[in-house]
Design an enzyme around this catalytic site. Sequence first.
Site, PDB file in Angstrom:
ATOM      1  CG  ASP A   1       5.106  -0.247   2.383  1.00 54.83           C
ATOM      2  OD1 ASP A   1       6.274  -0.653   2.570  1.00 54.83           O
ATOM      3  OD2 ASP A   1       4.130  -0.645   3.042  1.00 54.83           O
TER       4      ASP A   1
ATOM      5  CD  GLU B   1      -1.314  -3.787  -6.397  1.00 56.70           C
ATOM      6  OE1 GLU B   1      -0.839  -2.729  -6.865  1.00 56.70           O
ATOM      7  OE2 GLU B   1      -1.311  -4.011  -5.199  1.00 56.70           O
TER       8      GLU B   1
ATOM      9  CB  ALA C   1      -0.545  -4.140  -1.116  1.00 51.80           C
TER      10      ALA C   1
HETATM   11  P1  NAD Z   1       0.058   4.547  -0.602  1.00 52.52           P
HETATM   12  O1  NAD Z   1       1.447   4.924  -0.285  1.00 52.52           O
HETATM   13  O2  NAD Z   1      -1.066   5.359  -0.096  1.00 52.52           O
HETATM   14  O3  NAD Z   1      -0.086   3.026  -0.180  1.00 52.52           O
HETATM   15  C1  NAD Z   1      -1.295   2.546   0.186  1.00 52.52           C
HETATM   16  C2  NAD Z   1      -1.098   1.634   1.385  1.00 52.52           C
HETATM   17  O4  NAD Z   1      -0.657   0.361   0.904  1.00 52.52           O
HETATM   18  C3  NAD Z   1      -0.069   2.095   2.427  1.00 52.52           C
HETATM   19  O5  NAD Z   1      -0.616   1.895   3.713  1.00 52.52           O
HETATM   20  C4  NAD Z   1       1.099   1.165   2.169  1.00 52.52           C
HETATM   21  O6  NAD Z   1       1.887   0.936   3.352  1.00 52.52           O
HETATM   22  C5  NAD Z   1       0.383  -0.084   1.763  1.00 52.52           C
HETATM   23  N1  NAD Z   1       1.202  -1.037   1.018  1.00 52.52           N
HETATM   24  C6  NAD Z   1       1.867  -0.840  -0.132  1.00 52.52           C
HETATM   25  N2  NAD Z   1       2.497  -1.966  -0.471  1.00 52.52           N
HETATM   26  C7  NAD Z   1       2.226  -2.870   0.499  1.00 52.52           C
HETATM   27  C8  NAD Z   1       2.566  -4.227   0.692  1.00 52.52           C
HETATM   28  N3  NAD Z   1       3.299  -4.890  -0.198  1.00 52.52           N
HETATM   29  N4  NAD Z   1       2.084  -4.870   1.791  1.00 52.52           N
HETATM   30  C9  NAD Z   1       1.322  -4.219   2.688  1.00 52.52           C
HETATM   31  N5  NAD Z   1       0.944  -2.932   2.555  1.00 52.52           N
HETATM   32  C10 NAD Z   1       1.394  -2.282   1.468  1.00 52.52           C
HETATM   33  O7  NAD Z   1      -0.201   4.442  -2.143  1.00 52.52           O
HETATM   34  P2  NAD Z   1       0.842   4.191  -3.245  1.00 52.52           P
HETATM   35  O8  NAD Z   1       2.127   4.763  -2.930  1.00 52.52           O
HETATM   36  O9  NAD Z   1       0.213   4.600  -4.521  1.00 52.52           O
HETATM   37  O10 NAD Z   1       0.975   2.605  -3.160  1.00 52.52           O
HETATM   38  C11 NAD Z   1       0.464   1.820  -4.149  1.00 52.52           C
HETATM   39  C12 NAD Z   1      -0.163   0.621  -3.529  1.00 52.52           C
HETATM   40  O11 NAD Z   1      -1.338   0.999  -2.826  1.00 52.52           O
HETATM   41  C13 NAD Z   1      -0.655  -0.315  -4.593  1.00 52.52           C
HETATM   42  O12 NAD Z   1       0.347  -1.173  -5.059  1.00 52.52           O
HETATM   43  C14 NAD Z   1      -1.791  -1.033  -3.903  1.00 52.52           C
HETATM   44  O13 NAD Z   1      -1.391  -2.296  -3.392  1.00 52.52           O
HETATM   45  C15 NAD Z   1      -2.169  -0.144  -2.736  1.00 52.52           C
HETATM   46  N6  NAD Z   1      -3.592   0.152  -2.869  1.00 52.52           N
HETATM   47  C16 NAD Z   1      -4.432  -0.402  -1.944  1.00 52.52           C
HETATM   48  C17 NAD Z   1      -5.792  -0.255  -2.070  1.00 52.52           C
HETATM   49  C18 NAD Z   1      -6.659  -0.894  -1.040  1.00 52.52           C
HETATM   50  O14 NAD Z   1      -6.108  -1.504  -0.100  1.00 52.52           O
HETATM   51  N7  NAD Z   1      -7.972  -0.841  -1.191  1.00 52.52           N
HETATM   52  C19 NAD Z   1      -6.334   0.481  -3.126  1.00 52.52           C
HETATM   53  C20 NAD Z   1      -5.468   1.035  -4.052  1.00 52.52           C
HETATM   54  C21 NAD Z   1      -4.085   0.855  -3.922  1.00 52.52           C
END
Ligand code: NAD
Length: 267
Positions: A51, A125, A165
């Site tokens: 993703d 987001e 996410a």
């Molecule tokens: P990353 O690639 O490590 O992604 C983090 C995780 O979020 C991965 O498992 C990815 O598959 C999942 N993800 C991303 N978009 C998704 C969606 N729409 N639905 C379900 N899962 C989704 O990190 P990155 O590349 O910097 O991705 C950024 C995203 O990481 C941010 O948009 C945020 O939503 C997510 N994030 C999650 C957390 C948390 O869950 N506590 C914290 C910070 C960021």
Amino acid sequence: MSRPIINILSNANFESKKTASTLHKELSNNGFEPFNGFNKNAKLTICIGGDGSFIKAVHKNDFPEMPFVGINTGHLGFYQEIKPDEIEKFVLDYKNENYKINDIKLIRSDIYTKNKTYKMYSINEVVLKAAHSKTIHMNVFIDRNHVEKFSGDGILVCTPSGSTAYNMSSGGAIIYPSIHVLQMTPISPVSSSAYRSLTKSVVVPGSHTISLVIEKRYKDSNLLLVDGSEYFFNNLHRVNVRLSNKVIKKLSFSNNSYWDNLKDKFL
Ligand code: NAD
């Protein structure tokens, strides 16, 4: 007649590079002109990775109008529908126009500092926090109505596609991607006799604007997360968030992929 150009954007993983090379051959054999990178004249962009690769490709290329599709070589992806062993079928289905085009809604954030206004788009987001992991205090308005004075780690506003996410990890609801709404979710809200913050998510129509107005003491110590990337603003006053008219187009080859993904990833 010239062959339609197809962009291939791959991350640097061994598996992704191998997949890119297979895809390149398969596209050439089917009358397409594969391009390693981003060519503005292409008919389609294929992202290979997880993703994160999809999100980065969309940001890096400034939210283009051409459709995207993802091949997933990372953990299960919400934006990456195709598996590496399905490439042959995918290319044939694409050639035969056997797919749907779904719109992924985007958030538009207007960021107001003392002297300047900035505009940013998110696919998942936007999160407003205090710098250095402090508690932040801010006033929240929805369509100019004062809703709360929030205290806590921060406020997250997500698109329907982004609801699975960071929003979901923060206790927010899953919103089906085609519903035209914004979801605001508190991150570790403080609810005590001193500070009263909403502890649940709020879902509003996509035409509404959510305004986050931080207290003056955070004007130079704030953190804005846009799809996971960090930004700091000097003299920050307010962030207005709403659903944009701009969308990302994504090809979809299966009617069930959303629910299949959800079950595989979370259950
Ligand atoms: P990353 O690639 O490590 O992604 C983090 C995780 O979020 C991965 O498992 C990815 O598959 C999942 N993800 C991303 N978009 C998704 C969606 N729409 N639905 C379900 N899962 C989704 O990190 P990155 O590349 O910097 O991705 C950024 C995203 O990481 C941010 O948009 C945020 O939503 C997510 N994030 C999650 C957390 C948390 O869950 N506590 C914290 C910070 C960021």
